[in-house]
Design a protein around this motif. Sequence first.
Motif, PDB file in Angstrom:
ATOM      1  N   SER A 317      30.632   3.036 -18.789  1.00 30.66           N
ATOM      2  CA  SER A 317      30.655   4.389 -18.236  1.00 30.66           C
ATOM      3  C   SER A 317      29.634   4.546 -17.108  1.00 30.66           C
ATOM      4  O   SER A 317      29.886   5.243 -16.126  1.00 30.66           O
ATOM      5  N   ALA A 318      28.474   3.900 -17.248  1.00 29.12           N
ATOM      6  CA  ALA A 318      27.467   3.987 -16.182  1.00 29.12           C
ATOM      7  C   ALA A 318      28.013   3.376 -14.894  1.00 29.12           C
ATOM      8  O   ALA A 318      27.854   3.937 -13.806  1.00 29.12           O
ATOM      9  N   ARG A 370      30.416  10.343 -16.744  1.00 31.58           N
ATOM     10  CA  ARG A 370      29.093  10.900 -17.038  1.00 31.58           C
ATOM     11  C   ARG A 370      29.130  11.676 -18.351  1.00 31.58           C
ATOM     12  O   ARG A 370      28.192  11.606 -19.147  1.00 31.58           O
ATOM     13  N   ASN A 371      30.214  12.401 -18.580  1.00 33.17           N
ATOM     14  CA  ASN A 371      30.346  13.098 -19.860  1.00 33.17           C
ATOM     15  C   ASN A 371      30.362  12.114 -21.018  1.00 33.17           C
ATOM     16  O   ASN A 371      29.709  12.320 -22.040  1.00 33.17           O
ATOM     17  N   TYR A 373      29.163   9.080 -21.071  1.00 38.09           N
ATOM     18  CA  TYR A 373      27.827   8.474 -21.149  1.00 38.09           C
ATOM     19  C   TYR A 373      26.873   9.401 -21.917  1.00 38.09           C
ATOM     20  O   TYR A 373      26.142   8.979 -22.798  1.00 38.09           O
ATOM     21  N   ALA A 374      26.926  10.680 -21.567  1.00 36.04           N
ATOM     22  CA  ALA A 374      26.066  11.658 -22.244  1.00 36.04           C
ATOM     23  C   ALA A 374      26.363  11.671 -23.739  1.00 36.04           C
ATOM     24  O   ALA A 374      25.445  11.666 -24.570  1.00 36.04           O
ATOM     25  N   GLY A 375      27.635  11.661 -24.087  1.00 33.96           N
ATOM     26  CA  GLY A 375      28.012  11.655 -25.503  1.00 33.96           C
ATOM     27  C   GLY A 375      27.487  10.413 -26.216  1.00 33.96           C
ATOM     28  O   GLY A 375      26.941  10.493 -27.320  1.00 33.96           O
ATOM     29  N   ARG A 377      24.936   8.758 -25.408  1.00 33.79           N
ATOM     30  CA  ARG A 377      23.470   8.824 -25.452  1.00 33.79           C
ATOM     31  C   ARG A 377      22.981   9.958 -26.361  1.00 33.79           C
ATOM     32  O   ARG A 377      21.796  10.275 -26.373  1.00 33.79           O
ATOM     33  N   GLY A 378      23.886  10.596 -27.047  1.00 33.57           N
ATOM     34  CA  GLY A 378      23.465  11.592 -28.029  1.00 33.57           C
ATOM     35  C   GLY A 378      23.249  12.988 -27.495  1.00 33.57           C
ATOM     36  O   GLY A 378      22.594  13.814 -28.115  1.00 33.57           O
ATOM     37  N   TYR A 379      23.778  13.274 -26.311  1.00 31.38           N
ATOM     38  CA  TYR A 379      23.735  14.659 -25.836  1.00 31.38           C
ATOM     39  C   TYR A 379      25.056  14.971 -25.202  1.00 31.38           C
ATOM     40  O   TYR A 379      25.345  15.795 -24.617  1.00 31.38           O
TER      41      TYR A 379
ATOM     42  N   PHE B 266      21.942  22.652 -27.957  1.00 28.56           N
ATOM     43  CA  PHE B 266      23.167  21.908 -28.247  1.00 28.56           C
ATOM     44  C   PHE B 266      24.236  22.805 -28.846  1.00 28.56           C
ATOM     45  O   PHE B 266      23.933  23.789 -29.505  1.00 28.56           O
ATOM     46  N   GLY B 269      26.646  19.307 -31.120  1.00 29.68           N
ATOM     47  CA  GLY B 269      26.133  17.981 -30.770  1.00 29.68           C
ATOM     48  C   GLY B 269      26.193  17.638 -29.288  1.00 29.68           C
ATOM     49  O   GLY B 269      25.824  16.535 -28.891  1.00 29.68           O
ATOM     50  N   ARG B 277      24.321  18.847 -18.230  1.00 30.81           N
ATOM     51  CA  ARG B 277      24.625  17.609 -18.948  1.00 30.81           C
ATOM     52  C   ARG B 277      25.006  16.501 -17.959  1.00 30.81           C
ATOM     53  O   ARG B 277      24.529  15.365 -18.047  1.00 30.81           O
ATOM     54  N   GLN B 278      25.836  16.851 -16.977  1.00 28.75           N
ATOM     55  CA  GLN B 278      26.206  15.901 -15.927  1.00 28.75           C
ATOM     56  C   GLN B 278      24.970  15.424 -15.162  1.00 28.75           C
ATOM     57  O   GLN B 278      24.816  14.248 -14.864  1.00 28.75           O
ATOM     58  N   ALA B 281      22.835  13.042 -17.196  1.00 32.56           N
ATOM     59  CA  ALA B 281      23.438  11.699 -17.219  1.00 32.56           C
ATOM     60  C   ALA B 281      23.194  10.982 -15.890  1.00 32.56           C
ATOM     61  O   ALA B 281      22.853   9.797 -15.870  1.00 32.56           O
ATOM     62  N   GLN B 285      21.079   7.528 -15.463  1.00 32.68           N
ATOM     63  CA  GLN B 285      21.736   6.362 -14.871  1.00 32.68           C
ATOM     64  C   GLN B 285      20.988   5.878 -13.640  1.00 32.68           C
ATOM     65  O   GLN B 285      20.922   4.681 -13.366  1.00 32.68           O
TER      66      GLN B 285
END
Lengths: 379, 385
Positions: A317-318, A370-371, A373-375, A377-379, B266, B269, B277-278, B281, B285
Amino acid sequence: MGLILSDDQLILRDMARSFCEEKSPVERMRTLRDNQDETGFTRALWKEMAELGWVGIPFPEDLGGSDMGYGELGVVLAECGRVLAPEPFLSTVLLGGNAILLGGQESLQKELLPGVCSGDRLLALAFQEHGRFSPYHVETRAVATGSEFRVSGEKLFVLDGHVADQIVTVVRSSGEAGDREGLTLLVIDSGAPGVTVQRTTMMDGRNAARVSFNETPVDAGRLLGEVGHGADVLDPVFDRATVALCAEMFGSFEEAFERTLEYLKTREQFGVKIGSFQALRHRIAHMFGELEFARSVLLDAQTSIDEGRDDVAECASAVKARCSDVASLIGAEAVQMHGGIGMTDEEETGLFFKRLKAAEFTLGDAVYHRNRYAGLRGY
Amino acid sequence: MGSIEDFRSEAHDWIEANLPSELRVGNRKDLPKELLGAWIQAMASRGWVAPEWPTEYGGGGLDRSHAAALRAELKAFRAPVVGGFGTQMLGPTLLELGTDAQKEEFLPGICKHETKWCQGYSEPGAGSDLASLQTRAVLEGDEYVITGQKIWTTGADRADWIFCLVRTDPEAPKHEGISFILFPMDQPGVEVSPLRLIDGSEDFSQVFFNGARAKASHVIGPVNGGWTVAKRLLQHERTTDGGSEGGITGAQKETYADVVKREVGFDNGVLADPVLRQRLASQEQEAAALSLTMRRAREEARAGQTARDIGSLGKYRWANMVKGEQDLAMLALGAHGLGWEGPGFEDTQLERTRAWLSTRSDSIWGGTNEVQLNVIAKRVLHIPE
């Protein structure tokens, strides 16, 4: 290790580069497009790539493969990307082939994969049902009756679907569109009853099709993975295919970058080279940075697969988030910096621009990844 | 040199024995002075203030991988980083370009952390266009007499010595009349006047030279050949920054990501704001990509593959990354990030305000972002001007 090319990989790169430059200049892709070629790529060339062992890179030797890694595959795909070669790596090797490799019973693997490695069998993976990539959004239904399934539904953007011998199809056996649970993967012969394949002409000249199924019977022996747990196979297939697609994208935007850089050094306006203008120098210097960062992240993602690391999904995903953004930036800037000539069909910049846009949307754009990836990574 | 594993375990035990728990909190400004002094002395006794320098000058004599293992251990203990302009910038430059006499005179003081250095580069009329600097140095016997003004001199009020760019030939083209010279700050011709910045800090000063004196033997490199020395030193500066990780800035106890998660909250979760959030990330990255790119550059250099100079690129991306992290934390904090001082705000909030302000300078000092892009266009991409 893994962030630089090994000596063997450097040799492979040089070999792939001269092969692609000699046998597949960008002009070939244009000719295939303009002639509305029936296949949409060159079967003889695909066969040659198979004989060189490139088609079989991710498959084990006992299935006819050459048992190499994603580092090697990435090297070859980047060179294909540089010349916009439309050969069916993504559809046949990375999507269809990987689904059978990761989810198929031994008998099914032995039946289908040697033909893939030899360049004779073509595969596709039919997953998408909506415009934006959304892998669990599946409404195509499979109803189990005795020893077979009956499949009905419609898929779009099935890459190389018009020439595939088998179409690995993602169907829903329970639950609702959007659920990760309840997906099932079936290998369906493209000539099976009730299968209709309609080739679609795409902006980038690549092959895709709409495929519909009407009460298509599929033997239970053509199942990949477990009924209702198809996502367990699908997720790693998408991760690997995504990383490999990024390698192809990298080759394409590296080439587009280099051509644009060369243009800035040669094109003259107001009596000077346009590369002397700071408004352009800063932008291309920024693009260089994007290119170098994409290279690092790509090499790391390939290594994550080859070393069996536990962060493959995150890396995939990154790298797709980044390569999608970089493809969009470099594609757009290549056209802009070439000016009017960049808008012509005759100049090749537009071919890169259009391929990069299509690849950006294939297997998830930057926002999707990115969504994800966030998921992860726990957020 | 023994195996990395043995060395790392030895370093671990030594740090465990020598680093008091009060100091295991990272780089904070309020560390107890006596404890910090003792820790620095202990580090100097092992040569670990400058782990990769030769032992004859008081360095640690370690190779790159042993030094990396040491740094990793120190980081794991959250030990305060010992070093500054001497270790990061002047030292490496002297090792490369100084005479034996100059190395013997100055390197031990840096290794023992006895001599504090400051950098006399920028002037009011010479920022991005550094080579237009006007501070004059005129030879009188075996000394230079220096007249002029420097600005943005970090730590000038605490420094013992300065490494300074001065014009020794006003007739020559601007890059060819500059020398790189060292002299003590504690002398009649030197006056320091601190500058207050937008974040309230006073780490920078203006420095006025009115007949300050420097020994002619303290010119590094050839007289009028200082521009080359100056650029080499800046490369050390850029390597240092591009290589460091973002996340926790200075004294901050929580990362920008912690702030975003706490403030935004949150929902099932998932971070409650899809746009933030975007952005989180993206920032994570970017930090990973920067660190991978720096690692790749080191691997390329080690393997002898043609490595493009990515010092300017690293500095440019690092600056944007650090600023972006603070921007994101500020967005999440809203009004909580606007406090300046006093009651009504938590310390962490006040620190965040200052950090956001202070990181605005990261795309300015050491070559602005625009200068870095110019360097990439010219030196890396070779586009004629």
